[in-house]
Design a protein around this motif. Structure first.
Motif, PDB file in Angstrom:
ATOM      1  N   PRO A   1     -16.132   8.286  21.118  1.00  0.00           N
ATOM      2  CA  PRO A   1     -15.571   8.566  19.492  1.00  0.00           C
ATOM      3  C   PRO A   1     -14.525   7.158  19.062  1.00  0.00           C
ATOM      4  O   PRO A   1     -14.010   6.935  19.470  1.00  0.00           O
ATOM      5  CB  PRO A   1     -15.062   9.386  19.991  1.00  0.00           C
ATOM      6  N   ALA A   2     -14.871   8.042  17.634  1.00  0.00           N
ATOM      7  CA  ALA A   2     -13.871   7.076  16.968  1.00  0.00           C
ATOM      8  C   ALA A   2     -12.622   7.428  17.260  1.00  0.00           C
ATOM      9  O   ALA A   2     -11.957   8.406  18.135  1.00  0.00           O
ATOM     10  CB  ALA A   2     -13.813   7.560  15.307  1.00  0.00           C
TER      11      ALA A   2
ATOM     12  N   THR B   1     -17.266  20.089  30.276  1.00  0.00           N
ATOM     13  CA  THR B   1     -17.813  20.609  28.192  1.00  0.00           C
ATOM     14  C   THR B   1     -16.889  20.568  27.173  1.00  0.00           C
ATOM     15  O   THR B   1     -16.815  19.972  26.913  1.00  0.00           O
ATOM     16  CB  THR B   1     -18.676  22.023  28.979  1.00  0.00           C
ATOM     17  N   SER B   2     -15.149  20.567  28.360  1.00  0.00           N
ATOM     18  CA  SER B   2     -14.117  20.908  26.624  1.00  0.00           C
ATOM     19  C   SER B   2     -13.642  20.014  26.665  1.00  0.00           C
ATOM     20  O   SER B   2     -13.750  19.326  25.079  1.00  0.00           O
ATOM     21  CB  SER B   2     -13.115  21.661  27.589  1.00  0.00           C
ATOM     22  N   LEU B   3     -13.646  18.706  27.790  1.00  0.00           N
ATOM     23  CA  LEU B   3     -13.731  16.911  27.689  1.00  0.00           C
ATOM     24  C   LEU B   3     -14.394  16.381  26.759  1.00  0.00           C
ATOM     25  O   LEU B   3     -13.452  15.949  25.643  1.00  0.00           O
ATOM     26  CB  LEU B   3     -13.289  16.588  29.167  1.00  0.00           C
ATOM     27  N   ALA B   4     -15.029  16.811  26.552  1.00  0.00           N
ATOM     28  CA  ALA B   4     -16.002  16.524  25.599  1.00  0.00           C
ATOM     29  C   ALA B   4     -16.089  17.247  24.666  1.00  0.00           C
ATOM     30  O   ALA B   4     -16.021  16.387  23.132  1.00  0.00           O
ATOM     31  CB  ALA B   4     -18.147  16.429  25.835  1.00  0.00           C
ATOM     32  N   ALA B   5     -15.850  18.660  24.067  1.00  0.00           N
ATOM     33  CA  ALA B   5     -15.066  18.808  22.780  1.00  0.00           C
ATOM     34  C   ALA B   5     -14.813  18.262  22.316  1.00  0.00           C
ATOM     35  O   ALA B   5     -13.878  17.558  20.979  1.00  0.00           O
ATOM     36  CB  ALA B   5     -15.643  20.528  23.242  1.00  0.00           C
ATOM     37  N   LEU B   6     -13.562  17.954  23.488  1.00  0.00           N
ATOM     38  CA  LEU B   6     -12.353  17.346  22.297  1.00  0.00           C
ATOM     39  C   LEU B   6     -12.374  15.732  21.917  1.00  0.00           C
ATOM     40  O   LEU B   6     -12.408  14.980  21.365  1.00  0.00           O
ATOM     41  CB  LEU B   6     -11.455  16.989  23.604  1.00  0.00           C
ATOM     42  N   GLY B   7     -13.867  15.381  22.804  1.00  0.00           N
ATOM     43  CA  GLY B   7     -14.164  13.588  21.933  1.00  0.00           C
ATOM     44  C   GLY B   7     -14.705  14.153  21.454  1.00  0.00           C
ATOM     45  O   GLY B   7     -14.523  13.538  20.237  1.00  0.00           O
TER      46      GLY B   7
ATOM     47  N   GLU C   1     -13.417  13.211  14.653  1.00  0.00           N
ATOM     48  CA  GLU C   1     -12.468  13.653  13.689  1.00  0.00           C
ATOM     49  C   GLU C   1     -11.540  12.628  12.676  1.00  0.00           C
ATOM     50  O   GLU C   1     -11.672  12.460  12.022  1.00  0.00           O
ATOM     51  CB  GLU C   1     -12.858  15.312  13.595  1.00  0.00           C
ATOM     52  N   SER C   2     -10.765  12.271  13.845  1.00  0.00           N
ATOM     53  CA  SER C   2      -9.482  12.354  13.922  1.00  0.00           C
ATOM     54  C   SER C   2      -8.396  13.081  14.902  1.00  0.00           C
ATOM     55  O   SER C   2      -8.479  14.093  15.680  1.00  0.00           O
ATOM     56  CB  SER C   2      -8.427  12.926  12.450  1.00  0.00           C
ATOM     57  N   PRO C   3      -7.212  12.007  15.150  1.00  0.00           N
ATOM     58  CA  PRO C   3      -5.686  11.533  16.739  1.00  0.00           C
ATOM     59  C   PRO C   3      -5.632  13.286  16.398  1.00  0.00           C
ATOM     60  O   PRO C   3      -5.132  14.287  16.960  1.00  0.00           O
ATOM     61  CB  PRO C   3      -5.312  11.302  16.330  1.00  0.00           C
ATOM     62  N   ASP C   4      -5.063  13.805  14.788  1.00  0.00           N
ATOM     63  CA  ASP C   4      -4.634  15.006  15.321  1.00  0.00           C
ATOM     64  C   ASP C   4      -5.492  16.287  15.016  1.00  0.00           C
ATOM     65  O   ASP C   4      -4.262  17.076  15.546  1.00  0.00           O
ATOM     66  CB  ASP C   4      -3.800  14.988  13.285  1.00  0.00           C
TER      67      ASP C   4
END
Length: 263
Positions: free
Chosen positions: A68-69, A142-148, A153-156
């Motif tokens: 991820p960016a 799966t939720s960790l991948a979604a957090l990626g 999108e952005s740190p915020d």
């Protein structure tokens, strides 16, 4: 924090596959969590798993690593939030299915965010997926991948979605609601501006699942033995009391202030 109120990793089993770090760590929930799992298996009851759209495990294994960016470190496994010039770094070790992590985030997360926003500290998140092994399912990964996808999108957006996930954990840690990408996308609606086409696609297709594996591997390589673990410049803080509840925001702030003053 007492080990009685945390998730622990046990010794490596002698028959663990040597080429798979996740398989070499068996984690168990102590007290209520472990008892619940034991009762379920004794009664012949299977652990519930979530369902939803997404790729299969085999497809994920063949997918190349996409980072991820806004991540940093080796293979982009470092997730940082806040001003890099802040004098104190708070390291937070969590599993998204861990109920004690949820207790910490719901009660003390806003206080920590205020500290970051004021420039007092920066945070590094170290996320694991060990409860998938202990409890069954894919919710942690799966939720960790979604957090990626949110971090991309952005740190915020990452920080906001991180808070939403912990605020909406399944009622029981044995439930695998976070294993459903449909459920995760529904929760993402609560973060304004997060549901971009690229985010939706990445969550549905589990684009960052290989990255989530890398992040989890780094957690397994750490010296942390339970979650949540919170450290201020290497000094472990007490965030969950003997009663299984989070300490007060005042107590937490006092501990962080002491670490800042020691700089």
């Amino acid at each position: 924090m007492s080990n009685k109120k945390s998730y622990k990793k046990s010794d490596e089993p002698s028959n663990a596959p040597s080429n798979t770090k996740q398989a070499s760590f068996r984690r168990r929930a102590l007290i209520g969590g472990c008892a619940a799992i034991a009762v379920a298996f004794a009664a012949g009851v299977g652990i519930a798993t979530g369902t939803g759209t997404g790729t299969s495990s085999a497809e994920e294994a063949d997918r190349p690593l996409k980072v991820p960016a806004n991540s940093s470190g080796a293979d982009g496994t470092l997730i940082a939030y806040g001003d890099s010039k802040a004098g104190t770094t708070i390291k937070v070790y969590e599993d998204l299915r861990c109920p004690y992590c949820g207790e910490f985030e719901r009660k003390l997360g806003p206080t920590l965010k205020d500290m970051v926003d004021s420039g007092k500290v920066r945070v590094e998140f170290h996320l694991a997926a060990f409860l998938d092994k202990s409890l069954g399912g894919q919710g942690s990964k799966t939720s960790l991948a979604a957090l990626g996808a949110a971090l991309n999108e952005s740190p915020d957006k990452f920080r906001s979605f991180h808070s939403v996930l912990f605020a909406n954990q399944p009622a029981k840690e044995t439930d695998d609601d976070f294993g459903s990408t449909a459920n995760l996308l529904e929760l993402a609606d609560r973060v304004p501006g997060l549901r971009t086409p690229s985010f939706n696609k990445a969550v549905k297709e589990k684009t960052y699942a290989p990255w989530a594996d890398k992040v989890a591997d780094v957690f397994y390589d750490s010296d942390v033995t339970g979650t949540p673990t919170v450290k201020a410049d290497g000094k472990k803080l007490t965030v969950i009391g003997e009663n299984g509840k989070a300490v007060s925001p005042k107590d937490f702030t006092r501990q962080v202030d002491a670490a800042v003053a020691a700089e």
